[in-house]
Design an enzyme around this catalytic site. Sequence first.
Site, PDB file in Angstrom:
ATOM      1  N   HIS A  46       0.822  -1.209   0.000  1.00 21.26           N
ATOM      2  CA  HIS A  46       0.000   0.000   0.000  1.00 21.26           C
ATOM      3  C   HIS A  46       0.858   1.262   0.000  1.00 21.26           C
ATOM      4  O   HIS A  46       0.384   2.341   0.341  1.00 21.26           O
ATOM      5  CB  HIS A  46      -0.943  -0.003   1.200  1.00 21.26           C
ATOM      6  N   VAL A 174      -2.923  -1.983  15.640  1.00 22.37           N
ATOM      7  CA  VAL A 174      -3.443  -3.094  14.846  1.00 22.37           C
ATOM      8  C   VAL A 174      -3.936  -2.525  13.522  1.00 22.37           C
ATOM      9  O   VAL A 174      -4.712  -1.567  13.498  1.00 22.37           O
ATOM     10  CB  VAL A 174      -4.603  -3.812  15.568  1.00 22.37           C
ATOM     11  N   ASP A 175      -3.490  -3.099  12.423  1.00 19.27           N
ATOM     12  CA  ASP A 175      -3.904  -2.692  11.081  1.00 19.27           C
ATOM     13  C   ASP A 175      -4.165  -3.968  10.307  1.00 19.27           C
ATOM     14  O   ASP A 175      -3.239  -4.644   9.887  1.00 19.27           O
ATOM     15  CB  ASP A 175      -2.805  -1.851  10.433  1.00 19.27           C
ATOM     16  N   MET A 176      -5.431  -4.327  10.151  1.00 17.22           N
ATOM     17  CA  MET A 176      -5.725  -5.632   9.571  1.00 17.22           C
ATOM     18  C   MET A 176      -6.926  -5.593   8.636  1.00 17.22           C
ATOM     19  O   MET A 176      -7.918  -4.902   8.886  1.00 17.22           O
ATOM     20  CB  MET A 176      -5.995  -6.667  10.669  1.00 17.22           C
ATOM     21  N   TRP A 227     -15.394 -17.984   9.252  1.00 13.98           N
ATOM     22  CA  TRP A 227     -16.702 -17.309   9.260  1.00 13.98           C
ATOM     23  C   TRP A 227     -16.676 -16.026  10.082  1.00 13.98           C
ATOM     24  O   TRP A 227     -17.443 -15.111   9.839  1.00 13.98           O
ATOM     25  CB  TRP A 227     -17.778 -18.260   9.781  1.00 13.98           C
ATOM     26  N   LYS A 228     -15.783 -15.954  11.072  1.00  8.40           N
ATOM     27  CA  LYS A 228     -15.719 -14.755  11.912  1.00  8.40           C
ATOM     28  C   LYS A 228     -15.252 -13.552  11.097  1.00  8.40           C
ATOM     29  O   LYS A 228     -15.773 -12.440  11.247  1.00  8.40           O
ATOM     30  CB  LYS A 228     -14.784 -14.991  13.102  1.00  8.40           C
ATOM     31  N   GLY A 308       2.498  -3.609  15.928  1.00 10.76           N
ATOM     32  CA  GLY A 308       3.138  -2.340  15.602  1.00 10.76           C
ATOM     33  C   GLY A 308       4.627  -2.322  15.888  1.00 10.76           C
ATOM     34  O   GLY A 308       5.354  -1.464  15.382  1.00 10.76           O
TER      35      GLY A 308
END
Length: 349
Positions: A46, A174-176, A227-228, A308
Amino acid sequence: MSKRIPYEQVEETIRKAFIAIGMDEDKAATCAAVHTESSAAGVESHGLNRVPRFVEYVRKGWINLDGEPQLVKAVGAVENYDGQLGVGVLNALFCTDRAMQLAKEHGIGCVTLRNTTHWMRGGTYAWRMAEAGYVGMNWINTESCMPMWGSVEPSVGNNPFCMAIPRENGPVVVDMAMSQYAYGKLGVYRLAGKKLPFPGGFDVDGNLTDDPGKIEESMRILPTGYWKGSSMAIAMDLAAALMSNGMTGSDIDQGGHGSCGGCSQVFIAFDPDLFGGHDENQAKLDRRIDAVHNARPENPDRPVAYPGEHALANLERSRREGVVVDETIWDQVRSIADGNLDVVDIASR
C-alpha cells in the site's frame, strides 16, 4: 527481485510521479510521504506498489485531484463529510485530524466520510492518532473482493480495521484486513516469487493453498478466522455506510470506479486520559506490554512482539539502510516521474 533505495530518493521519486499526473506540489509531497512511510514500515503493498494503480485511476477519471472534503452535517462530537471522490490519502488525513480536534473539545471525536477513494495504508491514520496521544480507530468498506463464508464467489469487502493505543514507549497499533492476506500482500509475495507463510485462500479447484497467484486467480481469499472474518467484514461495511450515509460494498460494486471508488470510512479519536492520570495510564500500558514480551516464544530466536513493534523496527531500518522496493515497480514509478504515464498495474495481477 528487490533492492534497497535511500528513503529520501523513494519519497522524491513518488512526489515527482504525482506531480507528473497533475497533482499540486503540496498535495504531492504529502501523499509521497505517506506512500514512502508505508513501504518503509514493511507495507509496500500500500506504499510504492500502489502508485501505478493510482496513476491509472486518475487517468480514467476515477479520482478527482481537486476534490476536497465537504461538511454535510455536524452534531456535537460527530461530523459527516462528502469526499468528492478526492485523493483518498488527503481526505483521510483531514478526517483524522478533525476527529482529534473534536476529541480535544469533547473527549471523543467521530468523523465519517462518504464518496471517497482508497486511503492506501489504513494504519497511517491510526498511527497518526496514537502519535498525537489519542486512542484511534478507523475502518473502511470496499468493493466485494472476498467470499462470505460458505460461498465460492466474492460477496463482501475485506474491509480493513485499525486500532491504535498511544504508548510513549511505542504505540500499539493493529492494522488488519478481514482477509488472512490482503490482495496487495498477495501481489508482494507473487512478485517476489514466494509462497505465503500460511495458507491464504483457495485455488480454482477449491483447495486451500499458500500460492498467492492461484488465490488471485480464484479470488477466493480466506477470511480471517473463517466465518468470523466475513461476519466482521459485513458488519463493518454496514456500519460505515450507515454512519456516513454513504454506499455499502454492494453499491460500490455497481459504481465502476475501481478499488474503493466511492467508499465509506469512519475515524474515531478518544482521549485516553479522560478518566485516569497520564503517568498511571502509561505505567499500566508498560506493565501489559512487558507481559507480552515475557511470554515464552515458540521460537527462541523470535521473541513475542506487540502489534506495531515490527513496523517501528522496519521504519527505523529503512531510514538507515534504504527502503525495500520491487525493482520492476520501482522502474515503473521512475518512468512515471519522468512523464511516461502509460503504466500497467502489475502488483494487482
